[in-house]
Design an enzyme around this catalytic site. Structure first.
Site, PDB file in Angstrom:
ATOM      1  N   GLU A   1     -16.415 -21.604  -3.463  1.00  0.00           N
ATOM      2  CA  GLU A   1     -15.238 -22.425  -3.156  1.00  0.00           C
ATOM      3  C   GLU A   1     -14.654 -21.997  -1.797  1.00  0.00           C
ATOM      4  O   GLU A   1     -14.524 -20.803  -1.529  1.00  0.00           O
ATOM      5  CB  GLU A   1     -14.219 -22.179  -4.285  1.00  0.00           C
ATOM      6  CG  GLU A   1     -12.991 -23.027  -4.237  1.00  0.00           C
ATOM      7  CD  GLU A   1     -12.115 -22.804  -5.492  1.00  0.00           C
ATOM      8  OE1 GLU A   1     -12.366 -21.836  -6.242  1.00  0.00           O
ATOM      9  OE2 GLU A   1     -11.195 -23.601  -5.703  1.00  0.00           O
TER      10      GLU A   1
ATOM     11  N   LYS B   1     -10.913 -31.151  -5.380  1.00  0.00           N
ATOM     12  CA  LYS B   1     -10.647 -30.494  -6.675  1.00  0.00           C
ATOM     13  C   LYS B   1      -9.576 -31.291  -7.421  1.00  0.00           C
ATOM     14  O   LYS B   1      -8.545 -31.677  -6.837  1.00  0.00           O
ATOM     15  CB  LYS B   1     -10.176 -29.061  -6.399  1.00  0.00           C
ATOM     16  CG  LYS B   1     -10.182 -28.136  -7.601  1.00  0.00           C
ATOM     17  CD  LYS B   1      -9.937 -26.683  -7.133  1.00  0.00           C
ATOM     18  CE  LYS B   1      -9.961 -25.687  -8.283  1.00  0.00           C
ATOM     19  NZ  LYS B   1      -9.799 -24.302  -7.826  1.00  0.00           N
TER      20      LYS B   1
ATOM     21  N   CYS C   1     -14.461 -24.654  -9.757  1.00  0.00           N
ATOM     22  CA  CYS C   1     -13.857 -23.474 -10.394  1.00  0.00           C
ATOM     23  C   CYS C   1     -12.940 -23.778 -11.578  1.00  0.00           C
ATOM     24  O   CYS C   1     -13.410 -24.049 -12.672  1.00  0.00           O
ATOM     25  CB  CYS C   1     -13.157 -22.616  -9.342  1.00  0.00           C
ATOM     26  SG  CYS C   1     -12.939 -20.918  -9.911  1.00  0.00           S
TER      27      CYS C   1
ATOM     28  N   PRO D   1      -4.379  12.386  -1.261  1.00  0.00           N
ATOM     29  CA  PRO D   1      -3.690  13.536  -1.819  1.00  0.00           C
ATOM     30  C   PRO D   1      -4.234  13.779  -3.227  1.00  0.00           C
ATOM     31  O   PRO D   1      -4.035  12.951  -4.122  1.00  0.00           O
ATOM     32  CB  PRO D   1      -2.223  13.087  -1.861  1.00  0.00           C
ATOM     33  CG  PRO D   1      -2.158  11.910  -0.921  1.00  0.00           C
ATOM     34  CD  PRO D   1      -3.479  11.248  -1.032  1.00  0.00           C
ATOM     35  N   LEU D   2      -4.928  14.871  -3.402  1.00  0.00           N
ATOM     36  CA  LEU D   2      -5.631  15.130  -4.669  1.00  0.00           C
ATOM     37  C   LEU D   2      -4.926  16.251  -5.421  1.00  0.00           C
ATOM     38  O   LEU D   2      -4.941  17.404  -5.000  1.00  0.00           O
ATOM     39  CB  LEU D   2      -7.087  15.506  -4.366  1.00  0.00           C
ATOM     40  CG  LEU D   2      -8.001  15.812  -5.551  1.00  0.00           C
ATOM     41  CD1 LEU D   2      -8.118  14.633  -6.495  1.00  0.00           C
ATOM     42  CD2 LEU D   2      -9.402  16.208  -5.060  1.00  0.00           C
ATOM     43  N   SER D   3      -4.317  15.871  -6.546  1.00  0.00           N
ATOM     44  CA  SER D   3      -3.517  16.858  -7.293  1.00  0.00           C
ATOM     45  C   SER D   3      -4.321  17.592  -8.349  1.00  0.00           C
ATOM     46  O   SER D   3      -3.824  18.528  -8.945  1.00  0.00           O
ATOM     47  CB  SER D   3      -2.350  16.139  -7.975  1.00  0.00           C
ATOM     48  OG  SER D   3      -2.868  15.332  -9.022  1.00  0.00           O
ATOM     49  N   GLY D   4      -5.532  17.098  -8.618  1.00  0.00           N
ATOM     50  CA  GLY D   4      -6.294  17.689  -9.728  1.00  0.00           C
ATOM     51  C   GLY D   4      -5.945  17.046 -11.053  1.00  0.00           C
ATOM     52  O   GLY D   4      -6.485  17.395 -12.098  1.00  0.00           O
ATOM     53  N   GLY D   5      -5.006  16.067 -11.021  1.00  0.00           N
ATOM     54  CA  GLY D   5      -4.641  15.329 -12.229  1.00  0.00           C
ATOM     55  C   GLY D   5      -5.546  14.114 -12.419  1.00  0.00           C
ATOM     56  O   GLY D   5      -6.418  13.835 -11.588  1.00  0.00           O
ATOM     57  N   ALA D   6      -5.284  13.382 -13.508  1.00  0.00           N
ATOM     58  CA  ALA D   6      -6.190  12.297 -13.887  1.00  0.00           C
ATOM     59  C   ALA D   6      -6.231  11.162 -12.858  1.00  0.00           C
ATOM     60  O   ALA D   6      -7.294  10.605 -12.573  1.00  0.00           O
ATOM     61  CB  ALA D   6      -5.763  11.742 -15.236  1.00  0.00           C
ATOM     62  N   ASP D   7      -5.087  10.824 -12.284  1.00  0.00           N
ATOM     63  CA  ASP D   7      -5.054   9.633 -11.432  1.00  0.00           C
ATOM     64  C   ASP D   7      -5.736   9.851 -10.095  1.00  0.00           C
ATOM     65  O   ASP D   7      -6.625   9.103  -9.698  1.00  0.00           O
ATOM     66  CB  ASP D   7      -3.604   9.195 -11.212  1.00  0.00           C
ATOM     67  CG  ASP D   7      -2.934   8.872 -12.522  1.00  0.00           C
ATOM     68  OD1 ASP D   7      -3.639   8.381 -13.413  1.00  0.00           O
ATOM     69  OD2 ASP D   7      -1.736   9.123 -12.661  1.00  0.00           O
ATOM     70  N   SER D   8      -5.290  10.899  -9.385  1.00  0.00           N
ATOM     71  CA  SER D   8      -5.912  11.101  -8.069  1.00  0.00           C
ATOM     72  C   SER D   8      -7.380  11.496  -8.230  1.00  0.00           C
ATOM     73  O   SER D   8      -8.213  11.151  -7.380  1.00  0.00           O
ATOM     74  CB  SER D   8      -5.138  12.126  -7.236  1.00  0.00           C
ATOM     75  OG  SER D   8      -4.832  13.259  -7.987  1.00  0.00           O
TER      76      SER D   8
HETATM   77  N1  LIG Z   1      -0.189  19.089  -5.698  1.00  0.00           N
HETATM   78  C1  LIG Z   1      -0.521  17.928  -5.177  1.00  0.00           C
HETATM   79  N2  LIG Z   1      -1.368  17.885  -4.156  1.00  0.00           N
HETATM   80  C2  LIG Z   1      -1.750  16.717  -3.618  1.00  0.00           C
HETATM   81  N3  LIG Z   1      -1.288  15.557  -4.030  1.00  0.00           N
HETATM   82  C3  LIG Z   1      -0.434  15.531  -5.047  1.00  0.00           C
HETATM   83  C4  LIG Z   1       0.003  16.711  -5.672  1.00  0.00           C
HETATM   84  N4  LIG Z   1       0.847  16.353  -6.650  1.00  0.00           N
HETATM   85  C5  LIG Z   1       0.927  15.025  -6.642  1.00  0.00           C
HETATM   86  N5  LIG Z   1       0.165  14.517  -5.668  1.00  0.00           N
HETATM   87  C6  LIG Z   1      -0.051  13.116  -5.311  1.00  0.00           C
HETATM   88  O1  LIG Z   1       1.048  12.358  -5.712  1.00  0.00           O
HETATM   89  C7  LIG Z   1       0.637  11.372  -6.648  1.00  0.00           C
HETATM   90  C8  LIG Z   1       1.720  11.192  -7.681  1.00  0.00           C
HETATM   91  O2  LIG Z   1       1.963  12.411  -8.326  1.00  0.00           O
HETATM   92  P1  LIG Z   1       2.037  12.520  -9.896  1.00  0.00           P
HETATM   93  O3  LIG Z   1       2.417  13.881 -10.276  1.00  0.00           O
HETATM   94  O4  LIG Z   1       2.807  11.367 -10.406  1.00  0.00           O
HETATM   95  O5  LIG Z   1       0.574  12.425 -10.276  1.00  0.00           O
HETATM   96  P2  LIG Z   1      -0.067  11.450 -11.258  1.00  0.00           P
HETATM   97  O6  LIG Z   1       0.307  10.071 -10.922  1.00  0.00           O
HETATM   98  O7  LIG Z   1       0.108  11.950 -12.637  1.00  0.00           O
HETATM   99  O8  LIG Z   1      -1.496  11.653 -10.723  1.00  0.00           O
HETATM  100  P3  LIG Z   1      -2.407  12.837 -10.990  1.00  0.00           P
HETATM  101  O9  LIG Z   1      -2.886  12.543 -12.354  1.00  0.00           O
HETATM  102  O10 LIG Z   1      -3.355  12.678  -9.907  1.00  0.00           O
HETATM  103  O11 LIG Z   1      -1.604  14.105 -10.887  1.00  0.00           O
HETATM  104  C9  LIG Z   1      -0.673  11.882  -7.221  1.00  0.00           C
HETATM  105  O12 LIG Z   1      -1.463  10.858  -7.732  1.00  0.00           O
HETATM  106  C10 LIG Z   1      -1.277  12.558  -6.030  1.00  0.00           C
HETATM  107  O13 LIG Z   1      -1.918  11.637  -5.202  1.00  0.00           O
HETATM  108  N1  LIG Z   2     -10.365 -20.559  -7.903  1.00  0.00           N
HETATM  109  C1  LIG Z   2     -10.083 -20.923  -9.132  1.00  0.00           C
HETATM  110  O1  LIG Z   2     -10.049 -22.113  -9.467  1.00  0.00           O
HETATM  111  C2  LIG Z   2      -9.846 -19.815 -10.122  1.00  0.00           C
HETATM  112  C3  LIG Z   2     -10.021 -20.274 -11.535  1.00  0.00           C
HETATM  113  C4  LIG Z   2      -9.894 -19.238 -12.622  1.00  0.00           C
HETATM  114  N2  LIG Z   2      -8.527 -18.932 -12.862  1.00  0.00           N
HETATM  115  C5  LIG Z   2     -10.763 -18.017 -12.362  1.00  0.00           C
HETATM  116  O2  LIG Z   2     -10.283 -16.918 -12.181  1.00  0.00           O
HETATM  117  O3  LIG Z   2     -11.957 -18.126 -12.394  1.00  0.00           O
END
Ligand SMILES: Nc1ncnc2c1ncn2[C@@H]1O[C@H](COP(=O)(O)OP(=O)(O)OP(=O)(O)O)[C@@H](O)[C@H]1O
Ligand SMILES: NC(=O)CC[C@H](N)C(=O)O
Ligand SMILES: Nc1ncnc2c1ncn2[C@@H]1O[C@H](COP(=O)(O)OP(=O)(O)OC[C@H]2O[C@@H]([n+]3cccc(C(=O)O)c3)[C@H](O)[C@@H]2O)[C@@H](O)[C@H]1O
Length: 734
Positions: free
Chosen positions: A44, A113, A174, A354-361
């Site tokens: 499209e 369309k 689509c 920024p890597l905190s060692g937690g789950a998200d980063s």
């Molecule tokens: N000690 C650290 N060093 C580097 N970055 C950090 C540190 N603490 C936090 N951050 C950054 O800030 C963000 C938000 O911090 P937060 O404590 O909310 O972590 P979070 O969202 O639980 O993520 P994570 O699981 O990575 O800790 C983190 O995702 C990370 O990118």
């Molecule tokens: N471009 C569209 O028409 C999107 C249609 C539909 N919502 C999809 O995600 O596939």
């Protein structure tokens, strides 16, 4: 037999980059021709890119699209192949989203369309008008410069189909496939055998089965050949278009392209016998009865044959088992491909996280690692474009190129641990180990000196020095001290991202990656303008529950084994001092678990529940283990913090859109950001309901997690564990 070979494609278009888009279109036609296809279908709005948004309002965009189409028509591109090109077309004072159907250097028909996508991420009604006239096609006057160059003045425009000498073909654009009254049902009864669906459809976790089921349902009982084309990649926004071009005949998938890929162009072909469609229809009395009384849809004649009669040069395509990725793979590959497109198109030299060692980063680090693995694999497979991009971004000396994902990561990926006196050795070392596994250039800094300088400045200014709660400070002091750490991290991250390349004698800048997840955003459990404020965020619309499952998967499948330990650790912000009797934990701080947040998030967004109906739903869901008043308190608590912190959503880092429960305020979850956080009317209603339910005494038995009390809440609202893409998850809206 009527043997027909068709080609469809995934194209990695870029909104407003007409050169890039035209190049991809030409490449797809060349490959379709090489493969002997008689039909080539593209996505499209492929000429402009689907995501041009308000650029569609500019007449330049429309004229550039015509200029590109002219280039395709004056060359030999359409010789001997029936092509569908997606582009915007202005007719009189209306703008339409069209499939322009061409062959042998002529436009045969323009199909606007009829049913626009206007929910969720889509706003087509802002730019286009839906074509409403179904009973006749109109004559469309081609723009004069096009008309002269292709020696064609007019073309039929509207809803209808094309009668070739050996089959009938129609476009279905689509959203029309997903609408309540689909064009294909009427067109099939009018004798249309081949449907060409040009699409601009984005990735959403566990959504692919909805799409595949729709193709199969469209053709299974009524018969038909359904060809689907989609964009693939990041075309300049938060969405990842997830390809999956495919061909389906009589309910069977006979060709399927990739969902996640770094390729700019992917063409798939299928070789089918159209008599199978005719035969199925002729075996159904009800089909024939309905066909004989169906309203006639407008059609035009194209004096060409597309099919070949029986030959043995090539086998017909056989039904395939549909390939679905597990949700964990979707989290890895979708954001990884999106990041790659963003990186190569932004002009940046890499990412800084920024890597905190937690789950998200750690999840984000794993996704970047996955991106590096995909790049190396694609280069190994001989993809020249990926190689060119990787050489440029990685600034490789002549003759060298990426052969190892860790080596590549070292060039394009910085991770930085920014510790304070509140950080634990465990998180510091987890960050380091993961960085080693991924291959990033890792920095470990202590920011205590900067924090104390700021506090000294504050003290000089005010004569006061805030203390943590554990040291006898107030709530305000406690939050203030936490926020200084968080915000300094953000400032330092941007400083490093812009200056580290210079330190390493490289050109360019690095993009700062954010890593806040959807639950923290929803609850507001993040500091405004802290490390969650980054350039882009690949996991911003994914829930913590899903991320944890992803981490377990990634520990094994991406080969980053330390992620298992990261996943097992309790989430903590480490912004307060750790004492023998105190350590800060997310779920305690938030007053709710991540699992509960996932439930609230899904009910709020996917099921459109306000406080009162959420309370009612949860009474059914949690009724056997909680009293209505306990549930009422939980719901009120959630809505209080959701509304107090909603302002944070207005500045959320742009995130990959992966989920239908995303609270992203700018494009997807549009809400006010100043609320009466006491919700007096709604909370009073909840209190009344609790009273009516006899308060604490009323316990519902037999209704818990697995039950589906209202027929609305499915039992997987808590996260990914239950439903994979192919398992028919009812929660996904398209
Ligand atoms: N000690 C650290 N060093 C580097 N970055 C950090 C540190 N603490 C936090 N951050 C950054 O800030 C963000 C938000 O911090 P937060 O404590 O909310 O972590 P979070 O969202 O639980 O993520 P994570 O699981 O990575 O800790 C983190 O995702 C990370 O990118
Ligand atoms: N471009 C569209 O028409 C999107 C249609 C539909 N919502 C999809 O995600 O596939
Ligand atoms: N209605 C409104 N409209 C617009 N803006 C509004 C506003 N109300 C407050 N504000 C602004 O928002 C500010 C309050 O928000 P904010 O500064 O974020 O501060 P706040 O939300 O009070 O605190 C941040 C919270 O995030 C938690 N946290 C947890 C985990 C990690 C991290 C981290 O950052 O690493 C943080 C931390 O423990 C704390 O509870 C106010 O000072 C004001 O400037």
């Amino acid at each position: 037999m009527r043997l027909l070979k068709v080609a469809t494609c995934n194209l990695n278009q870029w909104a407003m980059d007409f050169d890039c888009n035209l190049k991809n279109i030409k490449e797809s036609i060349s490959r379709a021709k090489q493969l002997g296809a008689a039909i080539r279908l593209g996505p499209e709005l492929e000429i402009t890119g689907y995501g041009c948004e308000d650029h569609f309002l500019e007449l330049d965009t429309i004229s550039h699209a015509w200029e590109c189409l002219k280039e395709l028509l004056v060359g030999d591109w359409t010789d001997g192949i029936f092509c569908s090109f997606g582009m915007p077309v202005v007719r009189g004072s209306e703008r339409y989203n069209c499939q322009v159907l061409c062959m042998n250097r002529k436009i045969i028909m323009i199909r606007p369309k009829t049913c626009l996508a206007n929910d969720g991420n889509y706003r087509e009604l802002r730019w286009f008008t839906a074509w409403k006239q179904k009973d006749q096609m109109v004559e469309f006057q081609l723009p004069p410069n096009i008309a002269d160059d292709i020696s064609q003045k007019t073309v039929p425009f509207g809803y209808g189909f094309i009668k070739f000498l050996d089959t009938a073909i129609a476009a279905e654009i689509c959203e029309e496939l997903f609408s309540s009254v689909t064009p294909h049902s009427q067109l099939a009864l009018n004798g249309v055998e081949v449907f060409m669906n040009a699409s601009g459809s984005h990735h959403q976790l566990r959504k692919l089965d909805v799409r595949m089921d729709a193709f199969r349902a469209a053709t299974k009982s009524r018969g038909g050949l359904y060809i689907y084309s989609n964009q693939q990649g990041c075309d300049g926004g938060r969405l990842y278009y997830d390809g999956c071009c495919c061909v389906v005949i009589n309910g069977d998938v006979v060709a399927q392209g990739s969902q996640f890929s770094l390729k700019d162009v992917e063409v798939v072909v299928a070789h089918v016998d159209l008599d199978a469609v005719a035969s199925l229809r002729l075996s159904s009395s009800s089909f024939q009865e309905q066909a004989s009384s169906e309203t006639t849809v407008p059609s035009i004649v194209a004096p060409y044959k597309l099919c070949r009669s029986f030959h043995l040069e090539e086998p017909v395509s056989h039904p395939l088992k549909i390939r679905y990725h597990e949700p964990e793979e979707e989290i890895a590959f979708g954001p990884a491909c999106w990041l790659w497109d963003y990186l190569r198109r932004s002009g940046a030299s890499g990412f800084l996280l920024p890597l905190s060692g937690g789950a998200d980063s750690s999840s984000v680090a794993a996704i970047v690692g996955c991106m590096c693995q995909l790049v190396v694999k694609e280069i190994d497979n001989g993809d020249e474009q990926v190689k060119i991009d990787a050489l440029r971004i990685g600034q490789y000396p002549d003759g060298q190129y990426p052969t190892d994902s860790k080596e590549f990561a070292k060039r394009i990926f910085y991770t930085v641990f920014m510790g304070t006196e509140n950080s634990s050795e465990a998180t510091r070392s987890r960050a380091k180990v993961l960085a080693d596994e991924v291959g990033s250039w890792h920095l470990d800094v202590c920011i205590d000196g900067v924090i104390s300088s700021l506090l000294t400045l504050f003290q000089t200014l005010t004569g006061k020095r805030p203390r943590y709660k554990v040291d006898g400070g107030s709530n305000t002091e406690n939050i203030g001290l936490q926020n200084i750490q968080a915000r300094i991290r953000m400032v330092l991250a941007f400083m490093l991202a812009s200056l580290m390349p210079w330190v390493h004698s490289k050109s360019g800048f690095y993009l700062v990656l954010g890593s806040s997840n959807v639950d923290e955003a929803l609850r507001g459990y993040l500091t405004k303008y802290d490390c969650s404020s980054a350039d882009i965020n690949p996991i911003g619309s994914i829930s913590k529950t899903d991320l944890r499952t992803f981490l377990r998967w990634a520990a094994v499948h991406l080969g980053y084994s330390s992620l298992a330990e990261v996943e097992a650790a309790p989430p903590t912000a480490e912004l307060e001092p750790i004492r023998s009797n105190y350590s800060q934990l997310d779920e305690v701080d938030m007053g709710m678990t991540y699992e509960e947040l996932s439930v609230y998030g899904r009910l709020r967004k996917i099921f459109r529940r306000g406080p009162v109906s959420m309370f009612q739903d949860l009474c059914f869901k949690w009724g056997s283990r909680m009293t209505p008043s306990e549930i009422g308190e939980k719901v009120k608590y959630f809505f209080k913090y959701y509304s107090i912190n909603r302002h944070k959503m207005t500045v959320l880092t742009p995130s990959y859109h992966a989920e239908s429960y995303s609270p992203e305020d700018n494009r997807f979850d549009l809400r006010q950001f100043l609320y009466n956080s006491r919700w007096p009317f709604q909370f009073r209603k909840i209190d009344e309901l609790i009273k009516e339910a006899n308060g604490d005494k009323a316990l519902l038995s037999g209704l818990d997690n697995g039950d589906k009390p209202t027929g609305v809440i499915s039992d997987d609202i808590g996260g990914m564990g239950v439903a994979a893409a192919g398992s028919g998850n009812p929660n996904v809206g398209l």
